[in-house]
Design a protein around this motif. Sequence first.
Motif, PDB file in Angstrom:
ATOM      1  N   UNK A 575      46.673  39.600  40.674  1.00  0.00           N
ATOM      2  CA  UNK A 575      46.892  40.849  39.952  1.00  0.00           C
ATOM      3  C   UNK A 575      46.899  42.041  40.905  1.00  0.00           C
ATOM      4  N   UNK A 576      47.643  43.047  40.521  1.00  0.00           N
ATOM      5  CA  UNK A 576      47.623  44.346  41.186  1.00  0.00           C
ATOM      6  C   UNK A 576      47.058  45.363  40.208  1.00  0.00           C
ATOM      7  N   UNK A 577      46.036  46.086  40.645  1.00  0.00           N
ATOM      8  CA  UNK A 577      45.377  47.083  39.801  1.00  0.00           C
ATOM      9  C   UNK A 577      45.644  48.455  40.403  1.00  0.00           C
ATOM     10  N   UNK A 578      46.318  49.312  39.664  1.00  0.00           N
ATOM     11  CA  UNK A 578      46.574  50.672  40.136  1.00  0.00           C
ATOM     12  C   UNK A 578      45.316  51.527  39.965  1.00  0.00           C
ATOM     13  N   UNK A 579      45.093  52.424  40.930  1.00  0.00           N
ATOM     14  CA  UNK A 579      43.871  53.224  40.991  1.00  0.00           C
ATOM     15  C   UNK A 579      44.250  54.693  41.103  1.00  0.00           C
ATOM     16  N   UNK A 581      43.341  59.004  41.533  1.00  0.00           N
ATOM     17  CA  UNK A 581      42.785  59.783  42.641  1.00  0.00           C
ATOM     18  C   UNK A 581      41.269  59.765  42.669  1.00  0.00           C
ATOM     19  N   UNK A 582      40.621  59.543  41.521  1.00  0.00           N
ATOM     20  CA  UNK A 582      39.169  59.506  41.458  1.00  0.00           C
ATOM     21  C   UNK A 582      38.606  58.101  41.611  1.00  0.00           C
ATOM     22  N   UNK A 583      39.500  57.125  41.853  1.00  0.00           N
ATOM     23  CA  UNK A 583      39.030  55.759  42.034  1.00  0.00           C
ATOM     24  C   UNK A 583      38.932  54.957  40.770  1.00  0.00           C
ATOM     25  N   UNK A 584      39.397  55.490  39.642  1.00  0.00           N
ATOM     26  CA  UNK A 584      39.365  54.761  38.380  1.00  0.00           C
ATOM     27  C   UNK A 584      40.602  53.885  38.241  1.00  0.00           C
ATOM     28  N   UNK A 585      40.412  52.707  37.640  1.00  0.00           N
ATOM     29  CA  UNK A 585      41.542  51.821  37.383  1.00  0.00           C
ATOM     30  C   UNK A 585      42.476  52.446  36.354  1.00  0.00           C
ATOM     31  N   UNK A 586      43.773  52.274  36.562  1.00  0.00           N
ATOM     32  CA  UNK A 586      44.786  52.814  35.648  1.00  0.00           C
ATOM     33  C   UNK A 586      45.340  51.703  34.766  1.00  0.00           C
ATOM     34  N   UNK A 587      45.311  51.921  33.475  1.00  0.00           N
ATOM     35  CA  UNK A 587      46.019  51.068  32.525  1.00  0.00           C
ATOM     36  C   UNK A 587      45.640  49.592  32.697  1.00  0.00           C
ATOM     37  N   UNK A 588      46.549  48.734  32.276  1.00  0.00           N
ATOM     38  CA  UNK A 588      46.331  47.293  32.322  1.00  0.00           C
ATOM     39  C   UNK A 588      46.804  46.740  33.664  1.00  0.00           C
ATOM     40  N   UNK A 589      46.032  45.825  34.295  1.00  0.00           N
ATOM     41  CA  UNK A 589      46.470  45.261  35.580  1.00  0.00           C
ATOM     42  C   UNK A 589      47.835  44.596  35.463  1.00  0.00           C
ATOM     43  N   UNK A 635      46.429  51.271  45.033  1.00  0.00           N
ATOM     44  CA  UNK A 635      46.301  50.036  44.257  1.00  0.00           C
ATOM     45  C   UNK A 635      45.424  49.059  45.028  1.00  0.00           C
ATOM     46  N   UNK A 636      44.851  48.111  44.306  1.00  0.00           N
ATOM     47  CA  UNK A 636      44.071  47.040  44.917  1.00  0.00           C
ATOM     48  C   UNK A 636      44.545  45.713  44.344  1.00  0.00           C
ATOM     49  N   UNK A 637      44.141  44.623  44.967  1.00  0.00           N
ATOM     50  CA  UNK A 637      44.569  43.286  44.562  1.00  0.00           C
ATOM     51  C   UNK A 637      43.352  42.442  44.217  1.00  0.00           C
ATOM     52  N   UNK A 638      43.530  41.533  43.283  1.00  0.00           N
ATOM     53  CA  UNK A 638      42.442  40.643  42.906  1.00  0.00           C
ATOM     54  C   UNK A 638      42.999  39.312  42.424  1.00  0.00           C
ATOM     55  N   UNK A 639      42.188  38.269  42.593  1.00  0.00           N
ATOM     56  CA  UNK A 639      42.451  36.960  42.013  1.00  0.00           C
ATOM     57  C   UNK A 639      41.595  36.812  40.763  1.00  0.00           C
ATOM     58  N   UNK A 640      42.176  36.263  39.719  1.00  0.00           N
ATOM     59  CA  UNK A 640      41.450  36.015  38.477  1.00  0.00           C
ATOM     60  C   UNK A 640      41.561  34.523  38.169  1.00  0.00           C
ATOM     61  N   UNK A 641      40.414  33.879  37.980  1.00  0.00           N
ATOM     62  CA  UNK A 641      40.376  32.447  37.691  1.00  0.00           C
ATOM     63  C   UNK A 641      39.975  32.231  36.237  1.00  0.00           C
ATOM     64  N   UNK A 642      40.733  31.415  35.524  1.00  0.00           N
ATOM     65  CA  UNK A 642      40.420  31.013  34.151  1.00  0.00           C
ATOM     66  C   UNK A 642      40.226  29.495  34.193  1.00  0.00           C
TER      67      UNK A 642
END
Length: 731
Positions: A575-579, A581-589, A635-642
């Motif tokens: 996933x890519x998570x947009x961030x 200016x204040x460091x808060x995540x934007x919307x849905x990844x 933006x930042x990146x993450x792996x999500x495991x289900x």
Amino acid sequence: RAHRECETLESAHVTVRWGSTNGNNGNNGGSNGSNSSNGGSAEAARARKCAPRVIATLETAWAALCDEASNDYFVAPYSTRGWSADGRRRKLNVYIGASLHPWPHAAAHAHQGTHVERVSAVGHPKANKESKLHHSFLALSCGAAEDERTVCHEFAHCLQMHTGGHVDSPYVGYQWEAHAEYCTHLLRPIDWAPGLRHFLETSHLPVDMTNASDDGGAGRQYIVWPLYAYLDKRFGRGFVHSMWHADFVQRQSSGISRDLISNLRDSAAFRALGISLCQLFSAFGVCVLTLDWGLSDAHAAALQRHADVLACARFTPLRTFAESGTTARARAQQSLCAWLPDSSTRPLKRFGAACHRLTLDANVGEVARITLLPRMNDEAQVSFYVSLVFFDRETRRRIVLPTERATTSGAGLACITWVVENGQECMEMLLSVTGGSDDDAEFAPCEWGKKPSQLPTLRYALLLEGCAPHKDATLTRPPMHALQIPEHGVLCIPTGLANFFPRLRLGGGGPSLTCRDIRSGNPGEMSYVDLAVRLGLPTDSSVSQALLTGVQFVYRNLCGYSNATGSPGPKFQLRLVQVDADGDDCDTPLVLFASPELDAAPFCFDACNGGSPINYSPEIVATRALNETLRCQSARLQLVFINGRRNMHLQGADFPQKLVDLELKLFFGGAEPLSGARQISPRGMPRDGQLQAEVSFLCEAIPDLEQNLALKALVANGGDVNAALSALMSS
């Protein structure tokens, strides 16, 4: 009646039935006696053994919940006029065994079932138009019958049906489960506090939200019973039980059931307080800080044995502005020691309670101060309530400072100021923040299954003077690789084992780094692993947005717990998570890639199934074309495991020379990933150089074969060149 022949055991209020294989229909059982039988299957023998204990458990529960003389009286079966009172009293049927009860097709571990009759005496023109009389019964497997708490939980469901309240509505499901768990707590308050730790870890979410996360973590409907304990303590014992009857009363005029919070809002007891629902849930949040709803000292002590008040996983971490944005506003607030809650892990939603752990500064002066600054659009009309509690865990002494309020419009900041006294430095400082609208007419209940992302996140900052976040409740981010999009548009992302950081999972377990790969956690879990990368996006006026056109990486995998075959198997997402200016995540990844479910074999960990800890699949090249405009500043990146029924281990390219080197590339602007149409194959695709060689081989083997057809054949056959050749020759 029973689905087939059975044996029985009866008491004053209960008849227990279980299967019989001796030809006896089991109808000669009398009160407190059973029909004799020396035969029967192993299941029947097991049921026969546990039946007396089921009787004893239910009679004890009956005395507590169905006797009007009890402090915890709920309802007597067949006593609600217009719903279940037809002038007759009956015993409760309990069926032990998978195929005995009247609806064997619905057999499960344990559940409350209903047999419906049409009886004119229970009709009501709005609340029961079809004159249905609901006969509740218990259906238990042998394992469930041997578990006292399960028996009591399902019994509570039977009683709920007899009230006629909270039926046939998508907004009431959580109340059935939470109230049933609350009934078990009332029956054994010292021993039974089901799911308490998990509730504390998800208290930032509303009590009527059943999902702890967007992609998993369902089950909160069972654990929010502490609200009921709080309401009973505030409004009087039995208040929560009375709300079931209140819903049936209002349904006699409205014709529809409502959720508990809506009925609470309109109750005389709540209106007499002269406060809003948001204020009520703020007060509940203060009690949640220290589990302050015990009915006695022994009860309060027992609650704290069931869940650690200071467990790290229950606190929302705080981070400084220095770790997030660089705007003028951020720098100004940073100079005032401003802290932001980490909304990426625990986003505060309406009527939830974010919990923070603080500590006094070593050089604090005579006065300390905590100020809450709302960070919402003024049009949101959100109120925030902030409360501070000093708590001595040994003595359970509490000092509660007055709650302060801030709003997004007009009321300024919420400021808690106090004179520092001797001894406070030895007590725990716990802060609760609750947000929502003070206009109760705006309250809208959550439907079953509503996701946290479907409610707005309530954002705020804390300005701390004379105090700071506790070291165990401060968000420390790993060193980040700051990357910018190159002119040619192909961005290589550094991976490798050292660049992955597993995130703490609520409730325990979670992902981890082994000495060679990423372990996804335990079966049934959903977990997150952050990549130590911060991607800067264009911010100048000439390039106001970035177009993400593709992703490509290489991975290998293997499954653990491979004896648990079948679906669902483990899978993962990048996933890519947009961030902002204040460091808060934007919307849905943004999901860049989603793997298929992984089979239990042949690539498995377990030696008993022919596996090993390095029995990875062949290298799989994941390539996906995208067309996504990114609008935030970074933006930042993450792996999500289900995980499903099994877990998994993730490896990268060139193992064992490299560890979890995913060779990850992002493509921007006009750049496109190699062979953008190429998609993931569970069997694995060859690497880029090898791919070109195998395309050439196929074109040489089959004259006039076009390269794109050769590539499609390789994709369709998972990169197996021999299979692709056979398929092309046969066509």
